[in-house]
Design an enzyme around this catalytic site. Structure first.
Site, mmCIF file in Angstrom:
data_model
loop_
_atom_site.group_PDB
_atom_site.id
_atom_site.type_symbol
_atom_site.label_atom_id
_atom_site.label_comp_id
_atom_site.label_asym_id
_atom_site.label_seq_id
_atom_site.Cartn_x
_atom_site.Cartn_y
_atom_site.Cartn_z
ATOM 1 C CB THR A 51 13.513 10.755 21.000
ATOM 2 O OG1 THR A 51 12.516 10.015 20.279
ATOM 3 C CG2 THR A 51 14.248 11.678 20.050
ATOM 4 C CE1 TYR A 142 7.025 5.606 25.087
ATOM 5 C CE2 TYR A 142 8.810 6.368 26.505
ATOM 6 C CZ TYR A 142 8.336 6.021 25.249
ATOM 7 O OH TYR A 142 9.172 6.100 24.167
ATOM 8 C CE LYS A 172 6.338 9.083 23.813
ATOM 9 N NZ LYS A 172 6.577 7.989 22.881
ATOM 10 C CB SER A 217 11.720 11.406 17.228
ATOM 11 O OG SER A 217 11.374 10.541 16.156
#
Length: 308
Positions: A51, A142, A172, A217
């Site tokens: 993002t 991630y 994540k 986001s």
């Protein structure tokens, strides 16, 4: 040394504000921090990720942003996680050292996606070389296979990872494979790892299988409503939690059909918060005025439970 506070709940995947001519705009970060904390009740951030257009920024820009978030978030934010992933190992290591030097609450790394690791051992070797540059900083993988094309299952990755990466703290998890996520959580019997879900429209499903929280986001501008969903789920009031998830999904389903990405997220955040997020960096292009009008009308039309 005070014990580390567990990372849970919502983490805003921060947008990188830019000036009209495309330079990073550090001047609005203080206002951005205050908005997240006071208006959205979000006190954790994930900086320089997808993002935030992290892979479209220079190393110097990424350092400047990390420093500004750390500076403005001091005594206001609980966790500042810095994404330090890049396409080459030396840059990742440089960013990891920098994040450690400024006192980041954690670092995260995306899998390299041009020359890709083809198996767990190659991926762990890459991650280990980065984590070792910040030996006191919690490390997160991630996982975002839709963008990287690296589809090594996280369940497989976890086996023995603590021995190779002592600072490994969690994942994540930005994928729709809830089976993989559930297997990870099932293996995490001691609760030593944190699993933060990254597909906002499916968060309730991830919570049901045991996710600790979420990075996304939409928590920039729907954080307050999503926090109420988390509270409803914890009660448990599943019907109310579903209502929040369905309404978030209704908005996202609408804008996805219009074409929804980082540029459009910047536009939504600008009209919701009043903080100018500016344009994206090429090759991304600005959201159209038609998108902004339709997205704003749709968001304004949603009736949240209890008038939230």
């Amino acid at each position: 040394m005070t014990p580390r506070k567990k990372l849970e709940g919502l983490v805003a995947a921060t947008i990188t504000p830019m000036t009209p001519d495309g330079q990073i705009n550090l001047l609005v970060i203080r206002q951005y921090v205050d908005y997240l904390v006071n208006e959205q009740n979000v006190k954790n951030v994930f900086v320089n990720g997808t993002t935030g257009e992290g892979l479209s920024l220079s190393i110097q820009e990424r350092k400047q942003l990390a420093e500004e978030w750390m500076c403005q978030g001091k005594d206001k934010l609980d966790h500042v996680i810095i994404h330090v992933g890049a396409l080459n190992l030396p840059e990742c290591q440089e960013l990891a050292r920098h994040a450690a030097a400024i006192g980041a609450g954690g670092i995260a790394v995306i899998a390299p996606f041009f020359f890709k690791p083809t198996n767990k051992d190659e991926l762990v070797a890459f991650l280990q070389k980065i984590a070792s540059e910040a030996p006191e900083v919690p490390f997160y993988y991630y996982h975002i296979p839709p963008l990287t094309g690296v589809k090594i299952r996280v369940e497989e990755l976890l086996d023995g990872i603590k021995a190779q990466i002592p600072t490994f703290q969690g994942v994540k998890f930005s994928d729709t494979d809830l089976l993989d996520l559930a297997q990870c959580i099932n293996k995490n019997e001691t609760g030593e790892f944190e699993f933060l879900y990254g597909v906002d429209e499916q968060l309730l499903g991830a919570l049901a299988v045991g996710a600790n929280g979420a990075v996304g986001s939409t928590y920039n501008y729907l954080g307050r409503q999503t926090n109420l969903m988390l509270q409803a789920f914890a009660k448990p009031d599943l019907a109310l939690a579903q209502k929040y998830q369905f309404l978030t999904g209704e908005f996202l389903n609408f804008v996805i059909k219009l074409g929804f990405g980082v540029a459009q997220t910047k536009a939504v955040m600008t009209f919701v918060s009043g903080i100018p997020m500016g344009p994206p960096r090429l090759p991304l292009v600005d959201a159209s005025s038609e998108f902004i009008v339709k997205a704003k009308a749709k968001l304004d039309s949603i009736v949240w439970p209890h008038g939230d």
